[in-house]
Design a protein around this motif. Structure first.
Motif, short mmCIF file in Angstrom:
data_model
loop_
_atom_site.label_atom_id
_atom_site.label_comp_id
_atom_site.label_asym_id
_atom_site.label_seq_id
_atom_site.Cartn_x
_atom_site.Cartn_y
_atom_site.Cartn_z
N GLY A 1 0.79 -1.23 0.00
CA GLY A 1 0.00 0.00 0.00
C GLY A 1 0.82 1.27 0.00
O GLY A 1 0.31 2.35 -0.30
N GLU A 2 2.13 1.14 0.29
CA GLU A 2 2.98 2.33 0.31
C GLU A 2 3.32 2.79 -1.11
O GLU A 2 3.35 1.99 -2.04
N LEU A 3 3.62 4.08 -1.22
CA LEU A 3 4.09 4.66 -2.47
C LEU A 3 5.42 5.35 -2.20
O LEU A 3 5.50 6.27 -1.38
N VAL A 4 6.48 4.87 -2.84
CA VAL A 4 7.82 5.41 -2.66
C VAL A 4 8.18 6.26 -3.87
O VAL A 4 8.15 5.78 -5.01
N LEU A 5 8.52 7.52 -3.64
CA LEU A 5 8.90 8.43 -4.71
C LEU A 5 10.42 8.55 -4.76
O LEU A 5 11.07 8.83 -3.74
N VAL A 6 11.00 8.31 -5.93
CA VAL A 6 12.44 8.50 -6.15
C VAL A 6 12.62 9.74 -7.01
O VAL A 6 12.25 9.74 -8.19
N GLU A 7 13.16 10.80 -6.42
CA GLU A 7 13.40 12.04 -7.14
C GLU A 7 14.84 12.07 -7.62
O GLU A 7 15.77 11.88 -6.84
N TYR A 8 15.03 12.31 -8.92
CA TYR A 8 16.37 12.30 -9.49
C TYR A 8 16.52 13.44 -10.49
O TYR A 8 15.56 14.19 -10.76
N THR A 9 17.72 13.60 -11.03
CA THR A 9 17.94 14.52 -12.14
C THR A 9 18.59 13.72 -13.27
O THR A 9 18.95 12.55 -13.08
N SER A 10 18.77 14.34 -14.40
CA SER A 10 19.34 13.65 -15.56
C SER A 10 20.79 13.24 -15.35
O SER A 10 21.33 12.44 -16.11
N ARG A 11 21.43 13.76 -14.32
CA ARG A 11 22.85 13.47 -14.07
C ARG A 11 23.05 12.11 -13.39
O ARG A 11 24.15 11.56 -13.44
N GLU A 12 22.03 11.58 -12.73
CA GLU A 12 22.22 10.40 -11.90
C GLU A 12 21.82 9.11 -12.63
O GLU A 12 20.82 9.10 -13.35
N PRO A 13 22.59 8.03 -12.42
CA PRO A 13 22.29 6.75 -13.08
C PRO A 13 21.18 5.99 -12.37
O PRO A 13 21.41 4.91 -11.83
N VAL A 14 19.98 6.55 -12.41
CA VAL A 14 18.88 5.91 -11.67
C VAL A 14 18.44 4.59 -12.31
O VAL A 14 17.75 3.80 -11.66
N TYR A 15 18.86 4.37 -13.55
CA TYR A 15 18.54 3.08 -14.18
C TYR A 15 19.15 1.93 -13.39
O TYR A 15 18.62 0.82 -13.39
N LEU A 16 20.26 2.19 -12.68
CA LEU A 16 20.85 1.16 -11.83
C LEU A 16 19.93 0.84 -10.65
O LEU A 16 19.79 -0.31 -10.25
N LEU A 17 19.28 1.87 -10.10
CA LEU A 17 18.33 1.64 -9.01
C LEU A 17 17.12 0.86 -9.51
O LEU A 17 16.59 -0.01 -8.81
N PHE A 18 16.70 1.16 -10.72
CA PHE A 18 15.60 0.41 -11.33
C PHE A 18 15.96 -1.07 -11.39
O PHE A 18 15.16 -1.94 -11.02
N GLN A 19 17.18 -1.38 -11.82
CA GLN A 19 17.61 -2.77 -11.92
C GLN A 19 17.72 -3.42 -10.54
O GLN A 19 17.40 -4.60 -10.38
N VAL A 20 18.17 -2.66 -9.55
CA VAL A 20 18.26 -3.19 -8.19
C VAL A 20 16.88 -3.60 -7.69
O VAL A 20 16.73 -4.64 -7.02
N ILE A 21 15.87 -2.81 -8.00
CA ILE A 21 14.50 -3.14 -7.58
C ILE A 21 14.05 -4.46 -8.20
O ILE A 21 13.44 -5.31 -7.55
N THR A 22 14.35 -4.64 -9.50
CA THR A 22 13.96 -5.89 -10.14
C THR A 22 14.74 -7.07 -9.57
O THR A 22 14.21 -8.18 -9.44
N GLU A 23 16.01 -6.84 -9.19
CA GLU A 23 16.81 -7.89 -8.56
C GLU A 23 16.21 -8.25 -7.19
O GLU A 23 16.15 -9.42 -6.82
N TYR A 24 15.80 -7.24 -6.47
CA TYR A 24 15.17 -7.47 -5.16
C TYR A 24 13.90 -8.32 -5.32
O TYR A 24 13.70 -9.30 -4.60
N ALA A 25 13.06 -7.93 -6.28
CA ALA A 25 11.81 -8.66 -6.50
C ALA A 25 12.09 -10.12 -6.85
O ALA A 25 11.42 -11.02 -6.34
N ARG A 26 13.09 -10.34 -7.70
CA ARG A 26 13.43 -11.70 -8.10
C ARG A 26 13.95 -12.51 -6.91
O ARG A 26 13.59 -13.67 -6.73
N SER A 27 14.76 -11.88 -6.06
CA SER A 27 15.34 -12.59 -4.92
C SER A 27 14.28 -12.94 -3.89
O SER A 27 14.41 -13.94 -3.17
#
Length: 238
Positions: free
Chosen positions: A24-50
């Motif tokens: 039920g929670e909603l987590v907001l990740v605020e970023y700018t174009s300078r940060e490699p947030v795609y790595l965080l996206f992949q970490v989330i999918t790794e977490y879900a898989r694990s």
């Protein structure tokens, strides 16, 4: 929260923190174009898989395609992303397993009906199993809504706020804070149960907790080496 090695970082810090996020929670990740947030996206999918937790992507205006392409350019195997169920909002490039489509240009009432239909199909796909909902491309949609303040308020009141508290999912929303108005960003911050802010500092990616349902987390920071994280993800988390 500092002093951990990269292996410890993924399992002992990020994964344990994700375990604390309630359905039920909603987590907001605020970023700018300078940060490699795609790595965080992949970490989330790794977490879900694990954890054996299903994950879906709400792909707004081809945001998923951009994330996947950036991961591919860094040498990370993205083949597993091809099987992720997707609720696609606008855009022209299909990425993942698209289950349902919503027209971003529709009137809010029509948009809501199409979105609820898509979410219902996803619930049917997973049954009663709780899942993680990752939303990408939100910045572009908010930019469109900012042209009509009344439509933006209708969007938040009729669609976004009711999704908070959904007992079957945990939501993660990525927003580029430099591309949306302060008003739009504040609206999402108000709705979110947790807000994480990223920045690049001295070659490290810093993630700071600026809002949480737990007051003790306020101001907590994690610093990680993007190169080490990329290497770990390239090796498949080994």
């Amino acid at each position: 929260m500092g002093g951990l090695q990269m292996g410890e970082f993924l399992e002992d810090l990020v994964f344990d923190y994700a375990d604390m996020i309630r359905p039920g929670e909603l987590v907001l990740v605020e970023y700018t174009s300078r940060e490699p947030v795609y790595l965080l996206f992949q970490v989330i999918t790794e977490y879900a898989r694990s954890r054996g937790v299903p994950v879906i992507v709400v792909d707004i205006l081809d945001g998923f395609h951009v994330m996947k392409s950036q991961l591919t350019f860094t040498g990370i195997d993205t083949s597993s992303l091809n099987e992720i169920p997707v609720l696609k909002v606008g855009g022209k490039i299909d990425t993942g397993k698209v289950l349902s489509r919503v027209k971003e240009t529709a009137e809010i009432a029509v948009f809501k009906r199409q979105l609820m239909k898509g979410l219902k199909r996803i619930h049917e796909e997973f049954g009663e199993a709780p899942f993680i909902r990752i939303v990408v491309g939100t910045s572009e949609l908010l930019q469109m809504l900012e042209r009509d303040p009344a439509k933006m308020e209708e969007f938040f009141a009729g669609i976004i706020r009711p999704l908070v508290g959904n007992p079957y999912s945990r939501g993660v929303v990525f927003i580029n804070r430099k591309r949306v108005s302060r008003r739009g960003l504040k609206e999402v911050e108000e709705i979110s149960t947790r807000v994480l802010e990223t920045r690049v500092e001295c070659g490290k990616l810093t993630i700071r907790v600026v809002k949480s349902i737990y007051f003790g987390e306020y101001g907590a920071e994690i610093q990680l080496d993007p190169c080490a994280l990329r290497k770990r993800l390239t090796l498949g988390g080994e």
